[in-house]
Design a protein around this motif. Sequence first.
Motif, PDB file in Angstrom:
ATOM      1  N   LEU A   1      23.757 -17.290  14.871  1.00 41.19           N
ATOM      2  CA  LEU A   1      22.943 -16.724  15.954  1.00 41.19           C
ATOM      3  C   LEU A   1      21.459 -16.720  15.605  1.00 41.19           C
ATOM      4  O   LEU A   1      20.608 -17.024  16.449  1.00 41.19           O
ATOM      5  CB  LEU A   1      23.414 -15.306  16.279  1.00 41.19           C
ATOM      6  N   VAL A   2      21.138 -16.367  14.363  1.00 38.05           N
ATOM      7  CA  VAL A   2      19.734 -16.383  13.922  1.00 38.05           C
ATOM      8  C   VAL A   2      19.190 -17.805  13.995  1.00 38.05           C
ATOM      9  O   VAL A   2      18.079 -18.046  14.496  1.00 38.05           O
ATOM     10  CB  VAL A   2      19.606 -15.808  12.495  1.00 38.05           C
ATOM     11  N   PHE A   3      19.971 -18.765  13.509  1.00 43.39           N
ATOM     12  CA  PHE A   3      19.542 -20.170  13.543  1.00 43.39           C
ATOM     13  C   PHE A   3      19.303 -20.630  14.978  1.00 43.39           C
ATOM     14  O   PHE A   3      18.288 -21.273  15.276  1.00 43.39           O
ATOM     15  CB  PHE A   3      20.579 -21.055  12.857  1.00 43.39           C
TER      16      PHE A   3
ATOM     17  N   LEU B   1      14.202 -27.940  13.324  1.00 45.10           N
ATOM     18  CA  LEU B   1      15.500 -27.520  12.806  1.00 45.10           C
ATOM     19  C   LEU B   1      15.403 -27.107  11.335  1.00 45.10           C
ATOM     20  O   LEU B   1      16.048 -26.148  10.906  1.00 45.10           O
ATOM     21  CB  LEU B   1      16.532 -28.626  12.977  1.00 45.10           C
ATOM     22  N   GLY B   2      14.575 -27.824  10.575  1.00 45.40           N
ATOM     23  CA  GLY B   2      14.389 -27.475   9.175  1.00 45.40           C
ATOM     24  C   GLY B   2      13.722 -26.118   9.005  1.00 45.40           C
ATOM     25  O   GLY B   2      14.133 -25.309   8.161  1.00 45.40           O
ATOM     26  N   VAL B   3      12.709 -25.851   9.794  1.00 44.03           N
ATOM     27  CA  VAL B   3      12.034 -24.550   9.735  1.00 44.03           C
ATOM     28  C   VAL B   3      12.994 -23.446  10.174  1.00 44.03           C
ATOM     29  O   VAL B   3      13.015 -22.358   9.588  1.00 44.03           O
ATOM     30  CB  VAL B   3      10.742 -24.565  10.583  1.00 44.03           C
ATOM     31  N   ALA B   4      13.799 -23.727  11.198  1.00 39.58           N
ATOM     32  CA  ALA B   4      14.786 -22.738  11.639  1.00 39.58           C
ATOM     33  C   ALA B   4      15.808 -22.466  10.535  1.00 39.58           C
ATOM     34  O   ALA B   4      16.202 -21.310  10.314  1.00 39.58           O
ATOM     35  CB  ALA B   4      15.484 -23.217  12.904  1.00 39.58           C
TER      36      ALA B   4
ATOM     37  N   GLY C   1      17.475 -26.731   5.215  1.00 37.59           N
ATOM     38  CA  GLY C   1      16.099 -26.706   5.715  1.00 37.59           C
ATOM     39  C   GLY C   1      15.211 -27.713   5.027  1.00 37.59           C
ATOM     40  O   GLY C   1      14.425 -28.415   5.663  1.00 37.59           O
ATOM     41  N   ILE C   2      15.335 -27.805   3.715  1.00 39.72           N
ATOM     42  CA  ILE C   2      14.519 -28.757   2.960  1.00 39.72           C
ATOM     43  C   ILE C   2      14.890 -30.193   3.321  1.00 39.72           C
ATOM     44  O   ILE C   2      14.010 -31.042   3.525  1.00 39.72           O
ATOM     45  CB  ILE C   2      14.661 -28.502   1.449  1.00 39.72           C
ATOM     46  N   VAL C   3      16.184 -30.475   3.423  1.00 35.17           N
ATOM     47  CA  VAL C   3      16.634 -31.827   3.769  1.00 35.17           C
ATOM     48  C   VAL C   3      16.165 -32.204   5.181  1.00 35.17           C
ATOM     49  O   VAL C   3      15.672 -33.313   5.411  1.00 35.17           O
ATOM     50  CB  VAL C   3      18.171 -31.941   3.641  1.00 35.17           C
ATOM     51  N   LEU C   4      16.292 -31.294   6.132  1.00 44.56           N
ATOM     52  CA  LEU C   4      15.860 -31.588   7.508  1.00 44.56           C
ATOM     53  C   LEU C   4      14.354 -31.787   7.594  1.00 44.56           C
ATOM     54  O   LEU C   4      13.876 -32.704   8.276  1.00 44.56           O
ATOM     55  CB  LEU C   4      16.307 -30.472   8.453  1.00 44.56           C
ATOM     56  N   ALA C   5      13.583 -30.945   6.920  1.00 45.89           N
ATOM     57  CA  ALA C   5      12.129 -31.100   6.941  1.00 45.89           C
ATOM     58  C   ALA C   5      11.709 -32.410   6.280  1.00 45.89           C
ATOM     59  O   ALA C   5      10.796 -33.084   6.762  1.00 45.89           O
ATOM     60  CB  ALA C   5      11.466 -29.907   6.254  1.00 45.89           C
ATOM     61  N   ALA C   6      12.374 -32.796   5.213  1.00 47.11           N
ATOM     62  CA  ALA C   6      12.061 -34.063   4.551  1.00 47.11           C
ATOM     63  C   ALA C   6      12.460 -35.246   5.424  1.00 47.11           C
ATOM     64  O   ALA C   6      11.758 -36.263   5.482  1.00 47.11           O
ATOM     65  CB  ALA C   6      12.765 -34.142   3.202  1.00 47.11           C
ATOM     66  N   ALA C   7      13.573 -35.134   6.135  1.00 45.88           N
ATOM     67  CA  ALA C   7      14.022 -36.226   7.004  1.00 45.88           C
ATOM     68  C   ALA C   7      13.079 -36.424   8.189  1.00 45.88           C
ATOM     69  O   ALA C   7      13.057 -37.500   8.791  1.00 45.88           O
ATOM     70  CB  ALA C   7      15.439 -35.949   7.499  1.00 45.88           C
TER      71      ALA C   7
ATOM     72  N   ALA D   1      25.432 -18.386   1.242  1.00 44.20           N
ATOM     73  CA  ALA D   1      25.073 -19.008   2.512  1.00 44.20           C
ATOM     74  C   ALA D   1      23.571 -19.247   2.593  1.00 44.20           C
ATOM     75  O   ALA D   1      23.119 -20.256   3.156  1.00 44.20           O
ATOM     76  CB  ALA D   1      25.538 -18.140   3.676  1.00 44.20           C
ATOM     77  N   ALA D   2      22.781 -18.355   2.011  1.00 44.28           N
ATOM     78  CA  ALA D   2      21.322 -18.513   2.041  1.00 44.28           C
ATOM     79  C   ALA D   2      20.895 -19.774   1.308  1.00 44.28           C
ATOM     80  O   ALA D   2      19.971 -20.472   1.745  1.00 44.28           O
ATOM     81  CB  ALA D   2      20.655 -17.280   1.431  1.00 44.28           C
ATOM     82  N   ILE D   3      21.573 -20.090   0.217  1.00 46.58           N
ATOM     83  CA  ILE D   3      21.233 -21.297  -0.539  1.00 46.58           C
ATOM     84  C   ILE D   3      21.565 -22.547   0.278  1.00 46.58           C
ATOM     85  O   ILE D   3      20.797 -23.514   0.289  1.00 46.58           O
ATOM     86  CB  ILE D   3      21.962 -21.304  -1.902  1.00 46.58           C
ATOM     87  N   LEU D   4      22.690 -22.527   0.982  1.00 44.33           N
ATOM     88  CA  LEU D   4      23.042 -23.672   1.835  1.00 44.33           C
ATOM     89  C   LEU D   4      22.031 -23.853   2.963  1.00 44.33           C
ATOM     90  O   LEU D   4      21.642 -24.982   3.287  1.00 44.33           O
ATOM     91  CB  LEU D   4      24.457 -23.499   2.390  1.00 44.33           C
ATOM     92  N   TRP D   5      21.591 -22.738   3.573  1.00 41.43           N
ATOM     93  CA  TRP D   5      20.573 -22.826   4.622  1.00 41.43           C
ATOM     94  C   TRP D   5      19.262 -23.349   4.045  1.00 41.43           C
ATOM     95  O   TRP D   5      18.559 -24.141   4.688  1.00 41.43           O
ATOM     96  CB  TRP D   5      20.349 -21.469   5.278  1.00 41.43           C
ATOM     97  N   LEU D   6      18.922 -22.923   2.835  1.00 44.26           N
ATOM     98  CA  LEU D   6      17.701 -23.389   2.183  1.00 44.26           C
ATOM     99  C   LEU D   6      17.751 -24.893   1.931  1.00 44.26           C
ATOM    100  O   LEU D   6      16.804 -25.620   2.231  1.00 44.26           O
ATOM    101  CB  LEU D   6      17.509 -22.633   0.866  1.00 44.26           C
ATOM    102  N   ILE D   7      18.862 -25.368   1.412  1.00 44.20           N
ATOM    103  CA  ILE D   7      19.018 -26.806   1.158  1.00 44.20           C
ATOM    104  C   ILE D   7      18.967 -27.586   2.469  1.00 44.20           C
ATOM    105  O   ILE D   7      18.293 -28.620   2.566  1.00 44.20           O
ATOM    106  CB  ILE D   7      20.330 -27.076   0.388  1.00 44.20           C
TER     107      ILE D   7
END
Length: 143
Positions: free
Chosen positions: A51-53, A28-31, A10-16, A2-8
Amino acid sequence: MAAILWLIAGIVLAAAEMLTGDLTLLMLGVAALGTAGISAAADLPLWGDALVFAAVSGVLFLGVRPVLRRRFGTPPPLPTNADALPGKSGLVLEEIAEHSGRIKLDGEVWTARPLDPADVYEAGVTVYVMKIDGATAVVWKGP
């Protein structure tokens, strides 16, 4: 996993965010990146990650985004350079006609032309800058 999916995510959202410039996707990407870190460290279940997100997103949207928008989203409070010249007065140095003329404006000499091409302004007359057209001040004597 799940951490890898959140990482991906985050990177996609920050790039978008580069496509929008609204700082929404960046928050949202930083979150998502923060959630990836916490998920990797604590091995939370999916509902815990959610919940963390949500918590990190809420803090970023309510605390960080308004500060960033105030800092980077406002134009300069005062117009500068040529944008500051319309409305100012200038002294005619050489007769201003449709294709010739010079004025002294804020200590600088500018080429000038009248707003109405039929007008002619003699040297020594005070005129007002209506707009700047390239390197030429478009002036009007006023009523």
